[in-house]
Design a protein around this motif. Structure first.
Motif, PDB file in Angstrom:
ATOM      1  N   ALA A 128       2.245   1.340  -9.342  1.00  0.00           N
ATOM      2  CA  ALA A 128       3.509   2.054  -9.568  1.00  0.00           C
ATOM      3  C   ALA A 128       3.881   2.007 -11.048  1.00  0.00           C
ATOM      4  CB  ALA A 128       4.616   1.431  -8.715  1.00  0.00           C
ATOM      5  N   CYS A 135       8.312   1.130  -3.344  1.00  0.00           N
ATOM      6  CA  CYS A 135       8.103   2.530  -2.963  1.00  0.00           C
ATOM      7  C   CYS A 135       9.400   3.334  -3.059  1.00  0.00           C
ATOM      8  CB  CYS A 135       7.536   2.617  -1.541  1.00  0.00           C
ATOM      9  SG  CYS A 135       5.835   2.012  -1.403  1.00  0.00           S
ATOM     10  N   VAL A 140       4.045   8.990  -3.317  1.00  0.00           N
ATOM     11  CA  VAL A 140       4.549   7.662  -2.936  1.00  0.00           C
ATOM     12  C   VAL A 140       3.843   7.170  -1.665  1.00  0.00           C
ATOM     13  CG1 VAL A 140       6.585   6.354  -2.187  1.00  0.00           C
ATOM     14  CG2 VAL A 140       6.767   7.996  -4.065  1.00  0.00           C
ATOM     15  N   MET A 193       9.972   4.236  -6.603  1.00  0.00           N
ATOM     16  CA  MET A 193       9.049   5.304  -7.009  1.00  0.00           C
ATOM     17  C   MET A 193       9.472   6.663  -6.462  1.00  0.00           C
ATOM     18  SD  MET A 193       6.726   4.148  -9.017  1.00  0.00           S
ATOM     19  CE  MET A 193       8.151   3.294  -9.730  1.00  0.00           C
ATOM     20  N   TRP A 230       2.007   4.540 -13.052  1.00  0.00           N
ATOM     21  CA  TRP A 230       2.532   5.902 -12.939  1.00  0.00           C
ATOM     22  C   TRP A 230       3.623   6.135 -13.986  1.00  0.00           C
ATOM     23  CZ3 TRP A 230       3.494   6.729  -6.948  1.00  0.00           C
ATOM     24  CH2 TRP A 230       2.245   6.613  -6.284  1.00  0.00           C
TER      25      TRP A 230
END
Length: 543
Positions: A418, A374, A386, A377, A421
């Motif tokens: 993630a 996280c 996030v 990200m 993305w």
């Protein structure tokens, strides 16, 4: 008038008929709720009358033919200790009367007597009889309550013993008074948890759940009974504690295995069992319980029977720093397959450990991995977006259904989403180009990386390259190069490289210049950072 069964029953025994008839007929006995149920004129006839009629009160003369009042008193009280005996005696018979009192007669009245005196002494006997009967009734009720609630009292007491240390001798006295059939030495216990019980039966009526739990406990009790003496008591809606006499761990494991097998055979339900350590005395029961609780934690890996593990068997493990860097680099590159393989390797390495790490340690590792994913990200995406990843982890924690499999899949899901993305961000050619440039920079930190050199590498103008780089990565080209070199320097310092070696590896001609740049970037000299990374000094506070 009171009902017949509530009257006090009175027998009169005297060898003078007129005395008997006067006592029987003159007083208004019914008004006092007393019934004369029989009379007799000698001792033998009186004894027979008492045995047949079972009176509550007996009025008897001290001197009679065939059997006197003393002998009668002794025999009646042996036959019916609750009967109240009142002696009728002359002044000259006082020594006999005292003897009758010693034998258990309730009271006496001297001849000659009036009807009123007779009534008063009988009422006194009635009051004493009713008081005794009430006490007996209370004792009987207490015994009955004790009998019906004994299993509950036993279980409550044993639950107390497994949670709190006590004196063995004092505990054994209570143990005996509660009629606990377990021998007071050599114990083991295991904790049984019904898998998915809460989800399976949460919509069932309370009565149905009660019957199900009774059935489950009965299976456990009958199974243990086939091996040894034991007691099963409830600790939670989906959990039982099984306490039994046992001296060997091998036997405890056999019993637990049989419980698991029978539970599945008769209910098609699976259970997880944590077996505690064998202990010798009552005061050690909390030790067995604590080790059973620790063993139960290991159903985190798979449902089944788990035995306790001593402190020296605990395994402490974590993935290496290089593994972490490899994972995060693959993540930043949006390389889903590589991320999946790295995570699979981390979790497979955990399962290869013997003994397995404590579940809490694995949970901490998974939390750490999720947090770092996280954090990476958040470098490129909005905080709101996030938070979607963070919520996946929080949802698992809130559910309470934490197992190795669930945590592994959750971390993988967070990481792969993630990656997706980043793949989306690289969908256009310009973005892909910058990410290629990023990889080129990270692979060539030892070279002279200028904006002109890098832009020529990708056949675009320096100005366009600089603007595009800042737009895609949210950092200037020069800042990114410096950041990557300093991060690489930190890694090499941690791995005990010399400062001169690091300077050369990162393209710095002079060691001193590298040290100045490093201090400017980190607020520490390379030597200070090495000490800080090993925990030997406290980092300086940035101004």
């Amino acid at each position: 008038m009171m009902k017949q069964h509530s009257l006090i029953r009175l027998c009169i025994i005297d060898d003078i008929r007129s005395v008997v008839e006067m006592i029987a007929r003159k007083p208004p006995w019914e008004e006092f709720h007393i019934e004369v149920i029989g009379t007799a004129l000698d001792g033998e006839e009186g004894i027979q009358l008492v045995k047949e009629m079972k009176p509550d009160i007996v009025l008897t003369d001290i001197r009679m033919p065939k059997k006197d009042g003393l002998a009668m008193t002794q025999e009646i009280l042996e036959y019916s200790p609750s009967t109240k005996i009142v002696i009728l005696s002359a002044y000259t018979d006082f020594s006999y009367t005292r003897q009758a009192i010693r034998l258990g007669a309730f009271d006496f009245i001297k001849k000659p007597f009036s009807i009123d005196e007779i009534v008063q002494v009988v009422l006194k006997a009635k009051s004493a009889y009713l008081e005794d009967r009430q006490k007996q009734s209370q004792v009987m009720e207490l015994k009955q309550n004790m009998f019906t609630s004994l299993p509950v009292l036993q279980q409550e007491y044993l639950s107390l013993l497994v949670h709190h240390h006590t004196n063995s001798s004092a505990a054994y006295l209570r143990w005996q008074s509660l009629g606990i059939t377990l021998k007071p030495r050599f114990f083991n216990l295991f904790i049984v948890e019904m898998d998915r019980f809460m989800g399976k039966y949460k919509d069932q009526p309370a009565r149905e759940v009660e019957l199900i739990r009774f059935s489950l406990r009965n299976i456990l009790e009958e199974t243990i009974k086939g091996f040894t003496e034991g007691i099963v008591f409830s600790e939670a809606l989906n959990r039982f504690v099984c306490l039994f006499n046992c001296e060997e761990m091998k036997v405890a494991e056999q019993i637990a295995g049989a419980c698991q097998k029978n539970m599945y055979q008769f209910t098609h339900s699976t259970i997880s069992i944590g077996i505690g350590m064998c202990v010798t005395s009552i005061d050690e029961l909390p030790n067995s319980y604590e080790t059973a609780l620790n063993a139960l934690e290991y159903h985190f890996y798979a449902n089944g029977v788990n035995s306790y593990r001593s402190d020296d068997e605990k395994t402490f493990w974590s993935y290496t720093e290089s593994t972490e860097q490899e994972l995060l680099f693959a993540l930043r590159s949006g390389h889903q397959e590589k991320c999946r393989l790295i995570l699979e390797q981390i979790f497979n390495d955990i399962l290869q450990l013997d003994p397995l790490p404590k579940p809490q340690q694995v949970e901490n590792i998974c939390y750490e991995l999720s947090s770092k994913i996280c954090r990476v990200m958040s470098e490129q995406f909005s905080q709101d977006r996030v938070k979607r990843l963070e919520e996946k982890w929080n949802a698992v924690k809130r559910s309470g259904l934490v197992s190795f499999q669930i945590l592994r899949e959750t971390v993988k899901e967070i990481c792969l989403e993630a990656c997706s993305w980043i793949e989306e961000e690289r969908s256009d050619e310009s973005t892909k180009l910058i990410y290629q440039a990023k990889e080129f920079i990270c692979s060539n930190l030892h070279k002279n990386l200028t904006l002109d050199i890098c832009s020529k590498q990708f056949n675009i103008s320096p100005g366009y390259f600089s603007n595009l780089f800042k737009k895609v990565l949210n950092i200037t080209f020069q800042q990114f190069v410096m950041h990557q070199r300093m991060e690489k320097a930190k890694e090499m310092l941690i791995n005990d490289y010399q400062v001169q070696e690091i300077a050369q590896e990162l393209g710095y001609e002079h060691r001193r210049y590298f040290s100045e740049v490093f201090k400017k970037h980190t607020n520490m000299t390379p030597s200070e950072f090495k000490l800080y990374s090993t925990g030997r000094v406290t980092p300086p506070i940035e101004q």
